[in-house]
Write a protein that holds these residues in place. Sequence first.
Motif, PDB file in Angstrom:
ATOM      1  N   GLU A 178     -34.885  74.982 -72.801  1.00  0.00           N
ATOM      2  CA  GLU A 178     -34.762  73.568 -72.478  1.00  0.00           C
ATOM      3  C   GLU A 178     -34.555  73.377 -70.976  1.00  0.00           C
ATOM      4  O   GLU A 178     -33.678  73.993 -70.373  1.00  0.00           O
ATOM      5  CB  GLU A 178     -33.580  72.960 -73.229  1.00  0.00           C
ATOM      6  CG  GLU A 178     -33.764  72.925 -74.736  1.00  0.00           C
ATOM      7  CD  GLU A 178     -32.611  72.225 -75.417  1.00  0.00           C
ATOM      8  OE1 GLU A 178     -32.470  71.002 -75.235  1.00  0.00           O
ATOM      9  OE2 GLU A 178     -31.850  72.910 -76.106  1.00  0.00           O
ATOM     10  N   GLU A 211     -32.195  66.429 -67.590  1.00  0.00           N
ATOM     11  CA  GLU A 211     -32.419  66.352 -69.041  1.00  0.00           C
ATOM     12  C   GLU A 211     -33.522  65.344 -69.367  1.00  0.00           C
ATOM     13  O   GLU A 211     -33.423  64.579 -70.329  1.00  0.00           O
ATOM     14  CB  GLU A 211     -31.123  66.006 -69.777  1.00  0.00           C
ATOM     15  CG  GLU A 211     -30.083  67.102 -69.695  1.00  0.00           C
ATOM     16  CD  GLU A 211     -28.902  66.887 -70.617  1.00  0.00           C
ATOM     17  OE1 GLU A 211     -28.557  67.800 -71.386  1.00  0.00           O
ATOM     18  OE2 GLU A 211     -28.307  65.789 -70.547  1.00  0.00           O
ATOM     19  N   GLY A 212     -34.561  65.346 -68.560  1.00  0.00           N
ATOM     20  CA  GLY A 212     -35.722  64.501 -68.810  1.00  0.00           C
ATOM     21  C   GLY A 212     -35.611  63.079 -68.309  1.00  0.00           C
ATOM     22  O   GLY A 212     -36.582  62.315 -68.368  1.00  0.00           O
ATOM     23  N   GLU A 213     -34.439  62.710 -67.786  1.00  0.00           N
ATOM     24  CA  GLU A 213     -34.223  61.345 -67.295  1.00  0.00           C
ATOM     25  C   GLU A 213     -34.329  61.312 -65.769  1.00  0.00           C
ATOM     26  O   GLU A 213     -33.703  62.113 -65.070  1.00  0.00           O
ATOM     27  CB  GLU A 213     -32.827  60.849 -67.713  1.00  0.00           C
ATOM     28  CG  GLU A 213     -32.483  59.469 -67.160  1.00  0.00           C
ATOM     29  CD  GLU A 213     -31.040  59.070 -67.427  1.00  0.00           C
ATOM     30  OE1 GLU A 213     -30.695  57.904 -67.197  1.00  0.00           O
ATOM     31  OE2 GLU A 213     -30.258  59.943 -67.871  1.00  0.00           O
ATOM     32  N   ASN A 250     -35.195  69.060 -63.016  1.00  0.00           N
ATOM     33  CA  ASN A 250     -36.575  69.142 -62.552  1.00  0.00           C
ATOM     34  C   ASN A 250     -36.694  68.321 -61.264  1.00  0.00           C
ATOM     35  O   ASN A 250     -36.507  67.100 -61.280  1.00  0.00           O
ATOM     36  CB  ASN A 250     -37.512  68.607 -63.635  1.00  0.00           C
ATOM     37  CG  ASN A 250     -38.974  68.565 -63.202  1.00  0.00           C
ATOM     38  OD1 ASN A 250     -39.679  67.620 -63.516  1.00  0.00           O
ATOM     39  ND2 ASN A 250     -39.436  69.580 -62.497  1.00  0.00           N
ATOM     40  N   TYR A 262     -35.204  64.738 -61.993  1.00  0.00           N
ATOM     41  CA  TYR A 262     -35.017  64.507 -63.427  1.00  0.00           C
ATOM     42  C   TYR A 262     -33.892  65.405 -63.931  1.00  0.00           C
ATOM     43  O   TYR A 262     -33.845  66.600 -63.619  1.00  0.00           O
ATOM     44  CB  TYR A 262     -36.299  64.812 -64.198  1.00  0.00           C
ATOM     45  CG  TYR A 262     -37.438  63.869 -63.913  1.00  0.00           C
ATOM     46  CD1 TYR A 262     -37.633  62.712 -64.684  1.00  0.00           C
ATOM     47  CD2 TYR A 262     -38.326  64.118 -62.870  1.00  0.00           C
ATOM     48  CE1 TYR A 262     -38.677  61.849 -64.423  1.00  0.00           C
ATOM     49  CE2 TYR A 262     -39.377  63.250 -62.601  1.00  0.00           C
ATOM     50  CZ  TYR A 262     -39.546  62.116 -63.377  1.00  0.00           C
ATOM     51  OH  TYR A 262     -40.573  61.261 -63.103  1.00  0.00           O
TER      52      TYR A 262
END
Length: 251
Positions: free
Chosen positions: A3, A67-69, A7, A65
């Motif tokens: 996971e 955790e994808g946010e 990013n 980013y």
Amino acid sequence: MVEKLLNIKDLHVEVDGKEILKGINLDINKGEVHVIMGPNGGGKSTLANTLMNHPKYKISKGDIYFEGERINDLKTDERAKRGMFLSFQYPEEVAGVTVESFLRTAKMAVTGEPLKILTFRKRLEESMRLLDIDKSYARRYLNVGFSGGEKKKNEILQMAILEPKLSILDETDSGLDVDAVKVVSEGVKLLADGEKSIIIITHHNKILQYLHPDYVHVLIDGKIIKTGDMSIAKDIENNGYEKYKEEVYQL
């Protein structure tokens, strides 16, 4: 399935109108330890402060980013509540506020939940024992009269209490003697549990003698110009940054 936690895409950052970061790309998965090395002035602390939204550092291009946010516009406290933590290169002294009071308040601010004093004190004393910190320090004012090593150990204690998903350690090993570096390193190892991720920012590899990072990145002139394993850190220790600086001009 691995996971992704952090990013960073094509990150450009300015300070007082001058571009310091010139296109940073970096992926960090859960449970990974990354080291960012580089000479002074290369942008290491700029990256750390940008990740926690220091107002002095302005993103001119790119995205972060977590955790994808996308968190470019999130305030510092909102990032902390999501599980991000930055240890200071030069921890501040705060007279009138004890270590215990500060950490309990910080923990409640991050979790948003009340915390009983006795329950917290038991947890704090256990963490202090693991980090070889005398429990009497809990009653002392935050960093007041602390040695350099004690201040850095107190930063690791904050990590232990706040349990961040991502810890950013900005030159935690600077100014420490060999024994203090070892104690700080042991504390970091205790907290790296396979789920939490750590970024260690340094310009030498004293602390790396005790840790085993997954990746080592070389940051020079605002760009990551090399990524690899511990062999990079050993090469820098033996030969310095000169050949890496030459690579900057070839990009």
